[in-house]
Design a protein around this motif. Structure first.
Motif, short mmCIF file in Angstrom:
data_model
loop_
_atom_site.label_atom_id
_atom_site.label_comp_id
_atom_site.label_asym_id
_atom_site.label_seq_id
_atom_site.Cartn_x
_atom_site.Cartn_y
_atom_site.Cartn_z
N GLN A 47 0.90 -1.13 -0.01
CA GLN A 47 -0.04 -0.12 0.11
C GLN A 47 0.81 1.43 0.10
O GLN A 47 0.55 2.19 -0.61
CB GLN A 47 -0.93 0.03 1.26
N GLU A 74 -8.15 -1.09 -16.24
CA GLU A 74 -9.20 -1.88 -16.23
C GLU A 74 -9.45 -2.79 -17.27
O GLU A 74 -9.96 -4.01 -16.80
CB GLU A 74 -10.43 -1.03 -15.86
N SER A 112 -2.81 -9.36 -8.39
CA SER A 112 -3.25 -8.71 -7.36
C SER A 112 -2.63 -7.35 -7.10
O SER A 112 -3.27 -6.41 -6.66
CB SER A 112 -3.39 -9.58 -5.98
N GLU A 115 -4.43 -5.20 -9.10
CA GLU A 115 -5.74 -5.05 -8.74
C GLU A 115 -5.98 -4.01 -7.59
O GLU A 115 -6.77 -3.09 -7.33
CB GLU A 115 -6.35 -6.37 -8.22
N ASP A 116 -4.75 -4.25 -6.61
CA ASP A 116 -4.60 -3.19 -5.67
C ASP A 116 -4.34 -1.52 -6.07
O ASP A 116 -4.87 -0.76 -5.60
CB ASP A 116 -3.68 -3.38 -4.53
N ARG A 119 -7.95 -0.59 -7.38
CA ARG A 119 -8.37 -0.18 -6.17
C ARG A 119 -8.14 1.20 -5.53
O ARG A 119 -9.19 2.13 -5.50
CB ARG A 119 -8.52 -1.10 -5.19
N THR A 120 -7.05 1.48 -5.43
CA THR A 120 -6.38 2.61 -4.78
C THR A 120 -6.82 3.83 -5.41
O THR A 120 -7.09 4.70 -5.04
CB THR A 120 -5.01 2.39 -4.29
N ASN A 122 -8.89 4.32 -7.97
CA ASN A 122 -10.22 4.69 -8.06
C ASN A 122 -10.71 5.43 -6.63
O ASN A 122 -11.62 6.28 -6.57
CB ASN A 122 -11.35 3.39 -8.07
N GLU A 123 -10.22 5.14 -5.59
CA GLU A 123 -10.56 5.72 -4.24
C GLU A 123 -9.98 7.23 -4.26
O GLU A 123 -10.56 8.04 -3.99
CB GLU A 123 -10.07 4.86 -3.25
N LYS A 126 -11.35 9.37 -7.18
CA LYS A 126 -12.81 9.28 -7.41
C LYS A 126 -13.34 10.39 -8.12
O LYS A 126 -14.05 10.30 -9.17
CB LYS A 126 -13.56 8.93 -6.11
#
Length: 140
Positions: A47, A74, A112, A115-116, A119-120, A122-123, A126
């Protein structure tokens, strides 16, 4: 057509370009030393790598560019056959180095890892991603 920042060239990011913040080739020794201490297979380290090196390196990108970059990732993630391992391997045939300071064997499940990142990003991005998604991309 969306142009690459600071150029007149089309902006066509690749999944590999997401790793630009990890490239140690032209960085000072302190940067390399700090980055190499981190283990991309450990959750906390991963992270930190994503936030402090990958996302931070893309901070200069305008919102539309971030949107296109994340859409590129994506699409790769939606392809079950996409070879994420290769993004951490040195291509001896083309003499193209990887941006990553770690070999594939040091990263458990490279998919993965991305993928992380997805996800991060996108957060964190945003609002930018929503703004770009609400626009007509054909006008860029």
């Amino acid at each position: 057509m969306l142009k690459a920042p600071f150029t007149e060239l089309p902006y066509t990011p690749t999944v590999a370009s997401i790793l630009a913040g990890l490239d140690v080739e032209y960085k000072d020794e302190a940067f390399k030393t700090e980055l190499i201490k981190l283990d991309p297979s450990k959750k906390e380290d991963r992270q930190k790598i994503i936030n402090d090196y990958i996302i931070a390196d893309q901070s200069y990108l305008p919102y539309r560019h971030r949107f296109v970059l994340i859409k590129t990732l994506e699409e790769a993630l939606s392809d079950n056959n996409y070879d994420f391992d290769s993004l951490f391997e040195y291509d001896y045939d083309s003499n193209n180095p990887t941006s990553s300071p770690w070999e594939t064997s040091k990263i458990k499940t490279p998919r993965s890892f991305f993928e992380d990142i997805f996800r991060t990003a996108n957060e964190i991005w945003k609002d930018d991603l929503l703004k770009a998604a609400s626009e007509d991309q054909s006008t860029w």
